[in-house]
Scaffold this motif. Structure first.
Motif, PDB file in Angstrom:
ATOM      1  N   SER A 152       0.765  -1.184   0.003  1.00 48.95           N
ATOM      2  CA  SER A 152       0.068  -0.042  -0.041  1.00 48.95           C
ATOM      3  C   SER A 152       1.029   1.375  -0.093  1.00 48.95           C
ATOM      4  N   ASP A 153       0.313   2.384  -0.502  1.00 49.20           N
ATOM      5  CA  ASP A 153       1.023   3.617  -0.286  1.00 49.20           C
ATOM      6  C   ASP A 153       0.075   4.630   0.176  1.00 49.20           C
ATOM      7  N   ASP A 154       0.396   5.947   0.381  1.00 45.85           N
ATOM      8  CA  ASP A 154      -0.460   7.150   0.684  1.00 45.85           C
ATOM      9  C   ASP A 154      -0.877   6.956   2.137  1.00 45.85           C
ATOM     10  N   PHE A 155      -0.144   6.070   3.020  1.00 44.35           N
ATOM     11  CA  PHE A 155      -0.498   6.030   4.601  1.00 44.35           C
ATOM     12  C   PHE A 155      -0.182   7.509   4.979  1.00 44.35           C
ATOM     13  N   GLY A 156      -1.331   8.067   5.746  1.00 43.33           N
ATOM     14  CA  GLY A 156      -1.291   9.603   6.180  1.00 43.33           C
ATOM     15  C   GLY A 156      -2.091  10.395   5.382  1.00 43.33           C
ATOM     16  N   TYR A 157      -2.510   9.915   4.126  1.00 46.05           N
ATOM     17  CA  TYR A 157      -3.321  10.595   3.340  1.00 46.05           C
ATOM     18  C   TYR A 157      -4.735  11.045   3.890  1.00 46.05           C
ATOM     19  N   SER A 158      -5.338  10.216   4.427  1.00 48.36           N
ATOM     20  CA  SER A 158      -6.615  10.053   4.757  1.00 48.36           C
ATOM     21  C   SER A 158      -6.818   9.186   6.105  1.00 48.36           C
ATOM     22  N   ARG A 173      -5.494  -2.328   9.409  1.00 47.07           N
ATOM     23  CA  ARG A 173      -6.451  -3.387   9.473  1.00 47.07           C
ATOM     24  C   ARG A 173      -5.681  -4.490   8.786  1.00 47.07           C
ATOM     25  N   LEU A 174      -5.224  -4.250   7.698  1.00 40.84           N
ATOM     26  CA  LEU A 174      -4.527  -4.964   6.650  1.00 40.84           C
ATOM     27  C   LEU A 174      -3.282  -5.616   7.291  1.00 40.84           C
ATOM     28  N   ILE A 175      -2.697  -4.656   7.925  1.00 39.61           N
ATOM     29  CA  ILE A 175      -1.355  -4.897   8.414  1.00 39.61           C
ATOM     30  C   ILE A 175      -1.542  -5.961   9.686  1.00 39.61           C
ATOM     31  N   ARG A 176      -2.396  -5.544  10.521  1.00 37.91           N
ATOM     32  CA  ARG A 176      -2.966  -6.493  11.705  1.00 37.91           C
ATOM     33  C   ARG A 176      -3.210  -7.853  11.165  1.00 37.91           C
ATOM     34  N   LYS A 177      -3.687  -8.008  10.046  1.00 38.76           N
ATOM     35  CA  LYS A 177      -4.608  -9.391   9.672  1.00 38.76           C
ATOM     36  C   LYS A 177      -3.228 -10.052   8.887  1.00 38.76           C
ATOM     37  N   GLY A 178      -1.977  -9.511   8.669  1.00 30.82           N
ATOM     38  CA  GLY A 178      -0.814  -9.912   7.900  1.00 30.82           C
ATOM     39  C   GLY A 178      -1.196  -9.988   6.348  1.00 30.82           C
ATOM     40  N   ARG A 196      -9.505   7.528   6.843  1.00 29.30           N
ATOM     41  CA  ARG A 196     -10.088   6.359   6.501  1.00 29.30           C
ATOM     42  C   ARG A 196      -9.367   5.341   5.999  1.00 29.30           C
ATOM     43  N   ALA A 197      -8.490   5.677   5.002  1.00 27.06           N
ATOM     44  CA  ALA A 197      -7.473   5.002   4.439  1.00 27.06           C
ATOM     45  C   ALA A 197      -6.661   4.132   5.390  1.00 27.06           C
ATOM     46  N   ASP A 198      -5.973   5.212   6.396  1.00 23.32           N
ATOM     47  CA  ASP A 198      -4.998   4.895   7.362  1.00 23.32           C
ATOM     48  C   ASP A 198      -5.594   3.715   8.164  1.00 23.32           C
ATOM     49  N   LYS A 199      -6.884   3.791   8.580  1.00 21.33           N
ATOM     50  CA  LYS A 199      -7.557   2.460   9.263  1.00 21.33           C
ATOM     51  C   LYS A 199      -7.773   1.365   8.482  1.00 21.33           C
ATOM     52  N   GLY A 200      -7.934   1.692   7.080  1.00 23.35           N
ATOM     53  CA  GLY A 200      -7.940   0.196   6.241  1.00 23.35           C
ATOM     54  C   GLY A 200      -6.576  -0.296   6.096  1.00 23.35           C
ATOM     55  N   GLY A 242       1.214   6.555  15.264  1.00 24.23           N
ATOM     56  CA  GLY A 242       1.403   5.832  16.393  1.00 24.23           C
ATOM     57  C   GLY A 242       0.548   4.501  16.292  1.00 24.23           C
ATOM     58  N   GLN A 243      -0.476   4.428  15.791  1.00 24.13           N
ATOM     59  CA  GLN A 243      -1.150   3.142  15.326  1.00 24.13           C
ATOM     60  C   GLN A 243      -0.583   2.412  14.414  1.00 24.13           C
ATOM     61  N   PHE A 244       0.084   2.856  13.478  1.00 18.54           N
ATOM     62  CA  PHE A 244       0.853   2.330  12.409  1.00 18.54           C
ATOM     63  C   PHE A 244       2.244   1.576  13.119  1.00 18.54           C
ATOM     64  N   LYS A 245       2.684   2.455  13.839  1.00 19.84           N
ATOM     65  CA  LYS A 245       3.938   1.718  14.478  1.00 19.84           C
ATOM     66  C   LYS A 245       3.467   0.427  15.341  1.00 19.84           C
ATOM     67  N   HIS A 246       2.354   0.760  16.141  1.00 18.69           N
ATOM     68  CA  HIS A 246       2.198  -0.494  16.972  1.00 18.69           C
ATOM     69  C   HIS A 246       1.729  -1.639  15.933  1.00 18.69           C
TER      70      HIS A 246
END
Length: 142
Positions: free
Chosen positions: A6-12, A21-26, A14-18, A44-48
């Motif tokens: 994925s790219d654009d983390f930090g843009y919105s 979620r995908l990272i947590r699910k592997g 809503r996208a960040d949450k998605g 912070g959520q991303f790092k976690h």
């Protein structure tokens, strides 16, 4: 095997949450962050989420065309307008094609964006760019 990135983390938000979620699910192999646009809460959520996925390939999504830069406008004056914001994509490309973008300014801004992620404890392993600006010279060379 298909690997998702994925790219654009930090843009919105809503996208960040998605993406989180995908990272947590592997489900994501890697992703890139807009260091100039990401909120501290989302970062912070991303790092976690990344703490659970050590194989994740973290990238910087270089931004040269939207919002505010990482560097002070004096260091990168050929990249920003009178409001110290990046020129929109069309103007940025026109400036590139006309040779009106200083290569040293590009280098300084990209390094500043990498440093921002580094200061937050993230290690950048790859680069890509917002609106594919890395495909144009002299951004590609930098």
């Amino acid at each position: 095997m298909i690997r998702l990135y994925s790219d654009d983390f930090g843009y919105s938000r809503r996208a960040d949450k998605g993406i989180i979620r995908l990272i947590r699910k592997g489900k994501l192999y890697g992703g890139s962050v807009l260091s100039t646009m990401v909120s501290s809460a989302s970062l912070g959520q991303f790092k976690h989420a990344l703490n659970r996925n050590s194989n994740f390939i973290l990238g910087l999504h270089i931004n040269l065309v939207e919002g505010k830069p990482a560097q002070n406008y004096i260091k990168i004056s050929s990249l920003v307008n009178g409001e110290s914001k990046f020129f929109p994509f069309v103007f940025f490309i026109a400036k590139l094609l006309l040779g009106k973008v200083d290569k040293a300014h590009l280098k300084s801004e990209i390094e500043g964006q990498i440093l921002r992620l580094g200061k937050s404890g993230l290690k950048v392993k790859m680069l890509d760019s917002h609106q594919h600006t890395h495909a144009f010279s002299p951004v590609a060379e930098v």
